[in-house]
Write a protein that holds these residues in place. Structure first.
Motif, PDB file in Angstrom:
ATOM      1  N   MET A 178      14.617   1.713  -0.158  1.00 37.19           N
ATOM      2  CA  MET A 178      12.919   2.151  -0.797  1.00 37.19           C
ATOM      3  C   MET A 178      12.337   2.210  -1.818  1.00 37.19           C
ATOM      4  O   MET A 178      11.111   1.853  -1.696  1.00 37.19           O
ATOM      5  CB  MET A 178      13.121   3.808  -0.618  1.00 37.19           C
ATOM      6  CG  MET A 178      13.362   4.652   1.003  1.00 37.19           C
ATOM      7  SD  MET A 178      14.173   6.329   0.624  1.00 37.19           S
ATOM      8  CE  MET A 178      11.962   6.802   1.031  1.00 37.19           C
ATOM      9  N   ILE A 179      13.392   1.549  -3.151  1.00 38.57           N
ATOM     10  CA  ILE A 179      13.249   1.081  -3.685  1.00 38.57           C
ATOM     11  C   ILE A 179      11.761  -0.049  -3.764  1.00 38.57           C
ATOM     12  O   ILE A 179      10.912  -0.206  -4.686  1.00 38.57           O
ATOM     13  CB  ILE A 179      13.615   1.376  -5.158  1.00 38.57           C
ATOM     14  CG1 ILE A 179      14.477   2.535  -5.669  1.00 38.57           C
ATOM     15  CG2 ILE A 179      13.319   0.364  -6.784  1.00 38.57           C
ATOM     16  CD1 ILE A 179      15.190   2.818  -6.309  1.00 38.57           C
ATOM     17  N   LEU A 185       5.458  -3.112  -1.786  1.00 38.00           N
ATOM     18  CA  LEU A 185       3.881  -2.410  -1.265  1.00 38.00           C
ATOM     19  C   LEU A 185       3.011  -2.035  -3.231  1.00 38.00           C
ATOM     20  O   LEU A 185       1.020  -2.550  -2.598  1.00 38.00           O
ATOM     21  CB  LEU A 185       3.784  -0.590  -1.455  1.00 38.00           C
ATOM     22  CG  LEU A 185       4.590  -0.307   0.211  1.00 38.00           C
ATOM     23  CD1 LEU A 185       4.584   0.523   0.089  1.00 38.00           C
ATOM     24  CD2 LEU A 185       3.552  -1.103   1.065  1.00 38.00           C
ATOM     25  N   ARG A 186       3.226  -2.596  -4.156  1.00 38.74           N
ATOM     26  CA  ARG A 186       2.717  -2.351  -4.950  1.00 38.74           C
ATOM     27  C   ARG A 186       2.351  -3.777  -6.108  1.00 38.74           C
ATOM     28  O   ARG A 186       1.702  -3.695  -6.626  1.00 38.74           O
ATOM     29  CB  ARG A 186       3.738  -1.576  -6.831  1.00 38.74           C
ATOM     30  CG  ARG A 186       3.492  -0.554  -6.738  1.00 38.74           C
ATOM     31  CD  ARG A 186       4.724   0.770  -7.250  1.00 38.74           C
ATOM     32  NE  ARG A 186       4.277   0.127  -8.869  1.00 38.74           N
ATOM     33  CZ  ARG A 186       2.933   0.596  -9.771  1.00 38.74           C
ATOM     34  NH1 ARG A 186       2.313   2.012  -9.055  1.00 38.74           N
ATOM     35  NH2 ARG A 186       2.450   0.177 -11.091  1.00 38.74           N
ATOM     36  N   SER A 187       2.850  -4.499  -5.137  1.00 42.17           N
ATOM     37  CA  SER A 187       2.908  -6.186  -5.599  1.00 42.17           C
ATOM     38  C   SER A 187       1.660  -6.799  -4.357  1.00 42.17           C
ATOM     39  O   SER A 187       1.346  -7.646  -4.883  1.00 42.17           O
ATOM     40  CB  SER A 187       4.340  -6.697  -5.754  1.00 42.17           C
ATOM     41  OG  SER A 187       4.813  -6.730  -3.890  1.00 42.17           O
ATOM     42  N   VAL A 188       1.625  -5.980  -3.402  1.00 41.19           N
ATOM     43  CA  VAL A 188      -0.067  -6.273  -3.095  1.00 41.19           C
ATOM     44  C   VAL A 188      -1.013  -6.661  -3.447  1.00 41.19           C
ATOM     45  O   VAL A 188      -1.680  -5.603  -3.692  1.00 41.19           O
ATOM     46  CB  VAL A 188       0.134  -5.872  -1.414  1.00 41.19           C
ATOM     47  CG1 VAL A 188      -0.864  -6.001  -0.469  1.00 41.19           C
ATOM     48  CG2 VAL A 188       1.102  -5.439  -0.108  1.00 41.19           C
TER      49      VAL A 188
END
Length: 269
Positions: A178-179, A185-188
């Motif tokens: 999950m991490i 997702l934050r790097s998209v």
């Protein structure tokens, strides 16, 4: 209901499953401690059985201790839940649907009570299963001073330890995945730059600005005053922020571009 809270259901089930695994780990840990305690008191329990104590009496003895421990843990857990829900509601992003409706209600109380009772039965029955059979004389010799712990007891304790390690490994691997997904997702790249962007939500009272012209003057004054703040590069207003999950559509009118009476107004989403 599906539109408002449907996309959060799967995440809540994941959280509930995680909590269930933590509960099983705790039950295995306490059961192991109960088993060790029962082994240290094995001679006492055997003497009680030799003096005529029934299995019902011994079961009541172990289950009473386990129920007191599990119900005490349930009460402490409810107190922690009440404090956590209050802090959670005040610190949670508004994007979580109906976050203000999260509370500890009767359903939670009944669930906690039933879970505490089941957990007490679960780790309270382990010592009973350990001492359910065997000759009393042999058990007295095994429980005498200097005797080592029986192979059955060691085997059951090892099983409980292995179960704890296995469940903890499942949680560890799941948390790591999950991490990693969260970091991905934050790097998209969303296609726009959100750095150095500040958003503020305003709601002018409708009683003070009942007409559309008054509201337009209000927003124009706000934009002009904010634009004069030092280090502000640009300023604008919108009804809905991008990617906020809210969509509006309607007709628009362009200043200094009147349209004919029989023409349809332009629409925008």
């Amino acid at each position: 209901k599906e539109m408002v809270v449907g996309d959060i259901r799967r995440a809540l089930w994941v959280v509930l499953g995680t909590v269930g695994l933590v509960l099983l780990i705790a039950c295995a840990n306490v059961a192991n401690l109960f088993l060790v305690r029962a082994e240290s008191r094995r001679r006492e329990v055997t003497l009680r059985a030799a003096l005529g104590a029934r299995r019902v009496d011994l079961a009541r003895f172990f289950l009473t201790e386990s129920m007191l421990l599990s119900c005490g843990g349930g009460i402490v857990g409810l107190g922690a839940a009440l404090a956590a829900v209050r802090g959670f509601s005040s610190a949670t992003p508004v994007s979580i649907p109906r976050v203000n409706a999260i509370t500890v209600d009767t359903t939670v109380l009944l669930f906690t009570l039933s879970t505490s009772l089941i957990a007490g039965l679960l780790f309270g029955c382990v010592p009973l299963l350990r001492s359910r059979s065997g000759d009393i004389a042999m058990r007295l010799r095994e429980g005498s001073r200097g005797a080592t712990t029986g192979s059955r007891a060691l085997g059951m304790r090892n099983v409980l330890v292995v179960a704890q390690v296995a469940l903890a490994l499942v949680l560890l691997v799941g948390s790591g995945l999950m991490i990693r997904s969260f970091r991905a997702l934050r790097s998209v790249d969303p296609g726009f730059k959100s750095a150095d962007v500040l958003t503020v939500r305003l709601a002018p009272p409708g009683a003070e600005y009942p007409h559309a012209e008054q509201r337009a003057v209000f927003w124009e004054a706000i934009l002009e005053r904010v634009a004069t703040i030092p280090r502000v590069v640009s300023v604008s207003a919108t009804s809905h922020l991008p990617l906020s999950g809210r969509i509006s559509s309607g007709d628009i009118s362009i200043e200094d571009h009147p349209r004919q009476d029989d023409a349809l107004p332009p629409l925008a989403d």
